[in-house]
Structure formats: C-alpha cells, structure tokens
Design an enzyme around this catalytic site. Sequence first.
Site, mmCIF file in Angstrom:
data_model
loop_
_atom_site.group_PDB
_atom_site.id
_atom_site.type_symbol
_atom_site.label_atom_id
_atom_site.label_comp_id
_atom_site.label_asym_id
_atom_site.label_seq_id
_atom_site.Cartn_x
_atom_site.Cartn_y
_atom_site.Cartn_z
ATOM 1 N N TYR A 142 46.567 49.031 43.182
ATOM 2 C CA TYR A 142 45.392 49.471 42.429
ATOM 3 C C TYR A 142 44.155 49.511 43.340
ATOM 4 O O TYR A 142 43.409 50.506 43.354
ATOM 5 C CB TYR A 142 45.168 48.529 41.241
ATOM 6 C CG TYR A 142 43.879 48.774 40.504
ATOM 7 C CD1 TYR A 142 43.727 49.883 39.670
ATOM 8 C CD2 TYR A 142 42.796 47.900 40.638
ATOM 9 C CE1 TYR A 142 42.531 50.109 38.996
ATOM 10 C CE2 TYR A 142 41.613 48.118 39.973
ATOM 11 C CZ TYR A 142 41.476 49.224 39.149
ATOM 12 O OH TYR A 142 40.290 49.439 38.496
ATOM 13 N N ARG A 210 35.048 35.291 38.796
ATOM 14 C CA ARG A 210 34.765 36.720 38.707
ATOM 15 C C ARG A 210 33.295 36.932 38.381
ATOM 16 O O ARG A 210 32.682 36.117 37.697
ATOM 17 C CB ARG A 210 35.604 37.367 37.587
ATOM 18 C CG ARG A 210 37.110 37.402 37.816
ATOM 19 C CD ARG A 210 37.482 38.378 38.909
ATOM 20 N NE ARG A 210 38.924 38.497 39.127
ATOM 21 C CZ ARG A 210 39.618 37.682 39.918
ATOM 22 N NH1 ARG A 210 39.045 36.687 40.557
ATOM 23 N NH2 ARG A 210 40.923 37.884 40.081
HETATM 24 C C1 UD2 Z 1 40.336 44.043 38.713
HETATM 25 C C2 UD2 Z 1 38.997 44.280 39.397
HETATM 26 C C3 UD2 Z 1 38.013 44.874 38.384
HETATM 27 C C4 UD2 Z 1 38.589 46.112 37.706
HETATM 28 C C5 UD2 Z 1 39.913 45.726 37.050
HETATM 29 C C6 UD2 Z 1 40.592 46.894 36.356
HETATM 30 C C7 UD2 Z 1 38.889 42.429 41.004
HETATM 31 C C8 UD2 Z 1 38.170 41.204 41.443
HETATM 32 N N1 UD2 Z 1 38.459 43.020 39.898
HETATM 33 O O1 UD2 Z 1 40.137 43.063 37.723
HETATM 34 O O2 UD2 Z 1 36.793 45.181 39.039
HETATM 35 O O3 UD2 Z 1 38.739 47.161 38.625
HETATM 36 O O4 UD2 Z 1 40.807 45.218 38.067
HETATM 37 O O5 UD2 Z 1 41.791 46.475 35.770
HETATM 38 O O6 UD2 Z 1 39.801 42.885 41.673
HETATM 39 N N2 UD2 Z 1 44.041 36.535 33.648
HETATM 40 C C9 UD2 Z 1 44.416 35.423 32.910
HETATM 41 N N3 UD2 Z 1 44.910 35.625 31.650
HETATM 42 C C10 UD2 Z 1 45.050 36.866 31.081
HETATM 43 C C11 UD2 Z 1 44.663 37.994 31.854
HETATM 44 C C12 UD2 Z 1 44.172 37.788 33.144
HETATM 45 O O7 UD2 Z 1 44.317 34.282 33.378
HETATM 46 O O8 UD2 Z 1 45.486 36.952 29.924
HETATM 47 C C13 UD2 Z 1 43.449 36.315 34.989
HETATM 48 C C14 UD2 Z 1 44.022 37.179 36.083
HETATM 49 O O9 UD2 Z 1 45.159 36.624 36.637
HETATM 50 C C15 UD2 Z 1 42.822 37.234 37.047
HETATM 51 C C16 UD2 Z 1 41.609 37.162 36.126
HETATM 52 O O10 UD2 Z 1 42.077 36.646 34.894
HETATM 53 O O11 UD2 Z 1 42.828 36.116 37.902
HETATM 54 C C17 UD2 Z 1 40.967 38.510 35.864
HETATM 55 O O12 UD2 Z 1 41.985 39.436 35.490
HETATM 56 P P1 UD2 Z 1 41.678 40.858 34.871
HETATM 57 O O13 UD2 Z 1 42.970 41.568 34.686
HETATM 58 O O14 UD2 Z 1 40.775 40.719 33.718
HETATM 59 O O15 UD2 Z 1 40.795 41.551 35.987
HETATM 60 P P2 UD2 Z 1 40.976 41.717 37.598
HETATM 61 O O16 UD2 Z 1 40.205 40.627 38.251
HETATM 62 O O17 UD2 Z 1 42.382 41.952 37.966
#
Ligand code: UD2
Length: 316
Positions: A142, A210
Amino acid sequence: MRYLVTGGAGFIGSNTVDELVRRGHSVVVLDDLSAGKEENLTEVRSKITFIKGSITELEIVQKAMLQADYVIHLAARASVPRSVKDPIETNRINVDGTLNVLVAARDNKVKRVVFAASSSVYGETPTLPKSEDMRPLPISPYGVSKYVGELYSQTFGRCYGLENVCLRYFNIFGPRQDPDSPYSGVLSRFATAFLESTQPVVFGDGEQTRDFTYVDNAVQANILACEAPSASGGTFNIGTGRSISLNQVLQMLQNIAGKKLAAKYEPPREGDIRDSLADIRRARETLGYEPTVMFEEGLQRTFAWYLAQSAKKVAN
Ligand code: UD2
C-alpha cells in the site's frame, strides 16, 4: 469552478463533496461504490453529477473529466493489511487507476490534480516527526502504491506541465468512515466496539502511535491544495502535529462512552508502522493549512456520529 472528486462517495470524498457544494462549486463524483456508499451523498445528491464507475477504466475517467477545472483524486484501495494480502489488486487500483486519472486530466487540460497520498510512504524511517524531505521507505505494498502515485503525479508535471499536489494524509478519521470491514480504520472499529459493547481488538501492544487527523482538516487541505498559488509540484503532510497511542485512545473512549471495556490484544499486523507523527510546517507555510479540529474533539464528534447512526438503524 468544476471539481471532479474520484472516490467522492467514500469517507473523505463525501465530506469533501459536501464542502465543495456548500461553497457553491459544481461537482462530479466518480465512484464505483466498492467502498463508497451512495447514502453518503444523500444531502447533496440533487446538486451534483454522480457517475458510477472505476478509475481502472480509462474511458469512464475521460468522460467524468470533461470540463473539470480541478481533480481531487481520492479513489483508492485503502488499507495496509489488504495490500499485504493482495498486492496486485492494490497496485491495479492505486497505481494503474491513478495513471488513468492523470492521463485523462492531461488530455482535458485540467488546472490541477490533487492526489491523496499517505503517511505510509515513510515506512520505518526512524526520525519523528516525519518531514517531507525524508526519503520514503515504504514497508507495505500500500505504501509503495501511494508513493508511486506521487511519483507519477510529479512526473506528469514535468513531462506534460500538469499541475499537481500530493497530500500525505496521516490517519484520517471521522463521520462516515466505514467500520464494517476487517480492513476499516482503527478508530471506526474502536468506536463501534464501544457502541456495541464488544471487545476492541488491538494488534500489538497498543503502544504504537498515530497522528490521528479529523476529516475536516483533510477536507480543508484538499481545497487549499487546489487553490494555493505556489503549491504545484509539492508534497505536503496533512496531520495535526500530535500523536497518541492506541491505549490512550481506548482510555479516552472509555470516558466518552462512559463504559469500561477490556481490549483483546493480538499479534501485530504485517506491514504496520510503529510510530507516525507529521511535521506540518510545509503545509502551513505553502497551503495556509491549519488543523481546526484536534484529536479529542474529533473523537467526541465521531463517537456522537456513530451513536446517531445506530439510533437511526434502530428506529428504522
Ligand atoms: C495507514 C496510513 C494512513 C492511511 C491508511 C489507509 C500509516 C502510519 N498510516 O493507516 O495514513 O493511508 O493506512 O488505510 O501508515 N489496529 C488495531 N485494531 C484494529 C484495527 C487496527 O489495533 O481493529 C491497529 C493497526 O494494527 C495499526 C493501527 O491500529 O497499528 C492503525 O491502523 P489503521 O488500519 O487504522 O491505519 P494505518 O496506520 O494502517
């Protein structure tokens, strides 16, 4: 002015469309409804042109692009874990689709394309906060797809003189973020867990951080990026400049929802970044961007919105 918003029925897209309509602009939405929902556009439906179609089909993109002044290109396959599972599909939509948007924008001589990039391009670069002059080191397909989208946008500036701005969004959240997929953003998952009194799932120890950014700030940035005179060719972080851990978020949600829920801790996700925090100086200086809704207020508004949605469902 006439705006084409790709992904305009989605979470960030529909919030952007609402604001454009409020400002009296003419808006075309191109969305294949794979993640977006027509109901997100209910309030503005009679004032906009909606085209159901995918950015992966050049002909449809060309049709949607006719007479557009500005393009806000938000259509994408979001989600880091989804890209780890199916990198080809992420590439097809995020890279090939973006190329179609740029080709059609070039052919139709639009004034500027704003591309929704992502904080994920920084990957595991150790320095915090992340500033735009750091070399991107994505660690998920991604992140790569979003970085390639940036490179294509800027290359179209150089090759064809197409004005472009790349916005690296930092974890946008707020009303209309879909909580129903396993790939949904964490705040939508957590907020609905509190509504439904189910266990929120935390991947990892919950100490990852974040720069969660309320959607109104992203909407503001999208519009500024179209208008700011000297922004073309630039890449800008769109965040708040503050970060928070998942465990702290859960604590705040307990206070907002007025209930205690024990989280379920699972192994970390593949492709996840540990810490993320935006340096927003460049966006401030060049775009005139200033976050107007900070995290806690955004979380309160978001929770209130999910609450109202569930009350509506019960009433129907
Ligand atoms: C990434 C990008 C963001 C955006 C997004 C689109 C980063 C830092 N951010 O978000 O800018 O482009 O992708 O999808 O790369 N988590 C849990 N429980 C859940 C779901 C998620 O603990 O039920 C954790 C997950 O493992 C991560 C954090 O929460 O550590 C954030 O996850 P996310 O999917 O909300 O967003 P992220 O950071 O992948």
